[in-house]
Design an enzyme around this catalytic site. Structure first.
Site, PDB file in Angstrom:
ATOM      1  N   SER A 124       9.248 -54.867   5.720  1.00  0.00           N
ATOM      2  CA  SER A 124       8.265 -55.685   6.580  1.00  0.00           C
ATOM      3  C   SER A 124       7.055 -55.756   5.860  1.00  0.00           C
ATOM      4  O   SER A 124       6.603 -57.005   5.725  1.00  0.00           O
ATOM      5  CB  SER A 124       8.430 -55.413   7.808  1.00  0.00           C
ATOM      6  OG  SER A 124       9.662 -55.408   8.387  1.00  0.00           O
TER       7      SER A 124
ATOM      8  N   LYS B 212      -0.981 -50.599  17.870  1.00  0.00           N
ATOM      9  CA  LYS B 212      -1.029 -51.498  16.510  1.00  0.00           C
ATOM     10  C   LYS B 212      -0.761 -52.806  16.655  1.00  0.00           C
ATOM     11  O   LYS B 212       0.437 -53.138  17.002  1.00  0.00           O
ATOM     12  CB  LYS B 212      -0.058 -50.640  15.549  1.00  0.00           C
ATOM     13  CG  LYS B 212      -0.067 -51.132  14.097  1.00  0.00           C
ATOM     14  CD  LYS B 212       0.715 -50.237  13.250  1.00  0.00           C
ATOM     15  CE  LYS B 212       1.424 -50.984  11.880  1.00  0.00           C
ATOM     16  NZ  LYS B 212       2.605 -50.301  11.357  1.00  0.00           N
TER      17      LYS B 212
ATOM     18  N   ARG C  70      16.928 -46.466   3.097  1.00  0.00           N
ATOM     19  CA  ARG C  70      16.922 -47.374   1.832  1.00  0.00           C
ATOM     20  C   ARG C  70      16.998 -46.376   0.668  1.00  0.00           C
ATOM     21  O   ARG C  70      17.679 -46.741  -0.455  1.00  0.00           O
ATOM     22  CB  ARG C  70      15.784 -48.083   2.054  1.00  0.00           C
ATOM     23  CG  ARG C  70      15.667 -49.259   2.837  1.00  0.00           C
ATOM     24  CD  ARG C  70      14.282 -49.806   3.109  1.00  0.00           C
ATOM     25  NE  ARG C  70      13.355 -48.848   3.598  1.00  0.00           N
ATOM     26  CZ  ARG C  70      12.123 -49.031   4.007  1.00  0.00           C
ATOM     27  NH1 ARG C  70      11.698 -50.334   3.877  1.00  0.00           N
ATOM     28  NH2 ARG C  70      11.403 -48.321   4.328  1.00  0.00           N
TER      29      ARG C  70
ATOM     30  N   HIS D  46      17.301 -55.406   7.637  1.00  0.00           N
ATOM     31  CA  HIS D  46      17.460 -54.982   9.048  1.00  0.00           C
ATOM     32  C   HIS D  46      18.748 -55.743   9.533  1.00  0.00           C
ATOM     33  O   HIS D  46      19.509 -54.833  10.188  1.00  0.00           O
ATOM     34  CB  HIS D  46      16.515 -55.510   9.892  1.00  0.00           C
ATOM     35  CG  HIS D  46      15.022 -54.851   9.856  1.00  0.00           C
ATOM     36  ND1 HIS D  46      13.782 -55.467   9.636  1.00  0.00           N
ATOM     37  CD2 HIS D  46      14.544 -53.422   9.824  1.00  0.00           C
ATOM     38  CE1 HIS D  46      12.757 -54.638   9.415  1.00  0.00           C
ATOM     39  NE2 HIS D  46      13.290 -53.482   9.561  1.00  0.00           N
TER      40      HIS D  46
HETATM   41  O1  PNS Z   1      10.678 -50.249  11.988  1.00  0.00           O
HETATM   42  P1  PNS Z   1      10.058 -48.791  12.240  1.00  0.00           P
HETATM   43  O2  PNS Z   1       8.636 -49.092  12.501  1.00  0.00           O
HETATM   44  O3  PNS Z   1      10.312 -48.024  11.144  1.00  0.00           O
HETATM   45  O4  PNS Z   1      10.590 -48.092  13.456  1.00  0.00           O
HETATM   46  C1  PNS Z   1      10.032 -46.734  13.887  1.00  0.00           C
HETATM   47  C2  PNS Z   1      10.626 -46.408  15.402  1.00  0.00           C
HETATM   48  C3  PNS Z   1      10.287 -47.591  16.531  1.00  0.00           C
HETATM   49  C4  PNS Z   1      12.092 -46.381  15.473  1.00  0.00           C
HETATM   50  C5  PNS Z   1       9.861 -45.275  15.998  1.00  0.00           C
HETATM   51  O5  PNS Z   1       8.695 -45.079  15.610  1.00  0.00           O
HETATM   52  C6  PNS Z   1      10.302 -44.926  17.198  1.00  0.00           C
HETATM   53  O6  PNS Z   1      11.165 -44.544  17.671  1.00  0.00           O
HETATM   54  N1  PNS Z   1       8.987 -45.097  18.203  1.00  0.00           N
HETATM   55  C7  PNS Z   1       9.232 -45.066  19.638  1.00  0.00           C
HETATM   56  C8  PNS Z   1       8.095 -43.659  19.808  1.00  0.00           C
HETATM   57  C9  PNS Z   1       9.182 -42.220  19.743  1.00  0.00           C
HETATM   58  O7  PNS Z   1      10.176 -42.203  20.288  1.00  0.00           O
HETATM   59  N2  PNS Z   1       8.554 -41.389  18.980  1.00  0.00           N
HETATM   60  C10 PNS Z   1       9.228 -40.086  18.823  1.00  0.00           C
HETATM   61  C11 PNS Z   1      10.193 -40.333  17.375  1.00  0.00           C
HETATM   62  S1  PNS Z   1      10.641 -38.645  17.104  1.00  0.00           S
END
Ligand code: PNS
Length: 179
Positions: free
Chosen positions: A142, A56, A105, A32
């Site tokens: 993670s 979560k 990745r 990250h």
């Molecule tokens: O570190 P991660 O868990 O891969 O990050 C995922 C994240 C936080 C970028 C994604 O889940 C997100 O943007 N969540 C916020 C809710 C949202 O906007 N959902 C619609 C995405 S299209």
């Protein structure tokens, strides 16, 4: 003095200046941080935004994740840490951000990342730029870090020192309690 960005986080010359690096960061890894550092080399203003996921419960609570990120990014003057709840597009709009940065990745990331990027674009026109992860970290996540650390494995070089220490503290307690 920097020219202020307009309401879309874009200068009048059309150059994008502000971006968001969103994520769960439970905990932040060196993968990250590599993406954040590279974003900071291209954008004027980088917001690392930690998702508040009420559904979560993570290993680290929100305050810890933010504290760790602040420490790990303290050498980057144009990076700040924030948190958000709900849709990323809403956070981006409220903070005048027009670009999301995500690390890719491997192909396994691609499908999900592509659909998120397309959905975000469909919702508000929010753009996503992908950064090809440093191959050194292409296997890193993670969840893997937490799994390895939970069995006492060595995660040095994969996460910041502070994360390493916190993981050790967290799991040493758990292992000694279960003996
Ligand atoms: O570190 P991660 O868990 O891969 O990050 C995922 C994240 C936080 C970028 C994604 O889940 C997100 O943007 N969540 C916020 C809710 C949202 O906007 N959902 C619609 C995405 S299209």
């Amino acid at each position: 003095m920097r020219e202020p960005a307009d309401s879309a986080g874009v200068t009048t010359g059309g150059i994008v200046r502000r971006c968001v690096c969103p994520g769960s960061f439970d905990p932040v890894t060196n993968g990250h941080l590599d993406v954040v550092e590279r974003a900071a080399g291209v954008f004027d203003d980088v917001v690392v935004a930690v998702l508040v996921n009420v559904a979560k419960k993570g290993l680290f609570d929100l305050d810890e994740r933010i504290e760790i990120l602040r420490d790990a990014c303290s050498h980057l003057r144009n990076v700040r840490i924030a948190s958000f709840e709900g849709l990323l597009v809403d956070f981006a709009r409220q903070n005048e951000i027009s670009v999301v940065i995500r690390g890719l990745r491997a192909m396994t990331d691609f499908e999900h990342e592509l659909s998120m990027a397309q959905m975000n674009h469909r919702l508000t026109g929010l753009e996503t730029f992908f950064v090809a992860t440093n191959p050194e970290y292409s296997y890193l996540s993670s969840s893997l870090v937490k799994e390895v650390a939970s069995y006492g494995g060595d995660v040095s070089g994969l996460v910041p020192k502070q994360v390493q220490e916190r993981l050790r503290g967290r799991f040493e307690d758990g292992r000694s309690n279960s003996r």
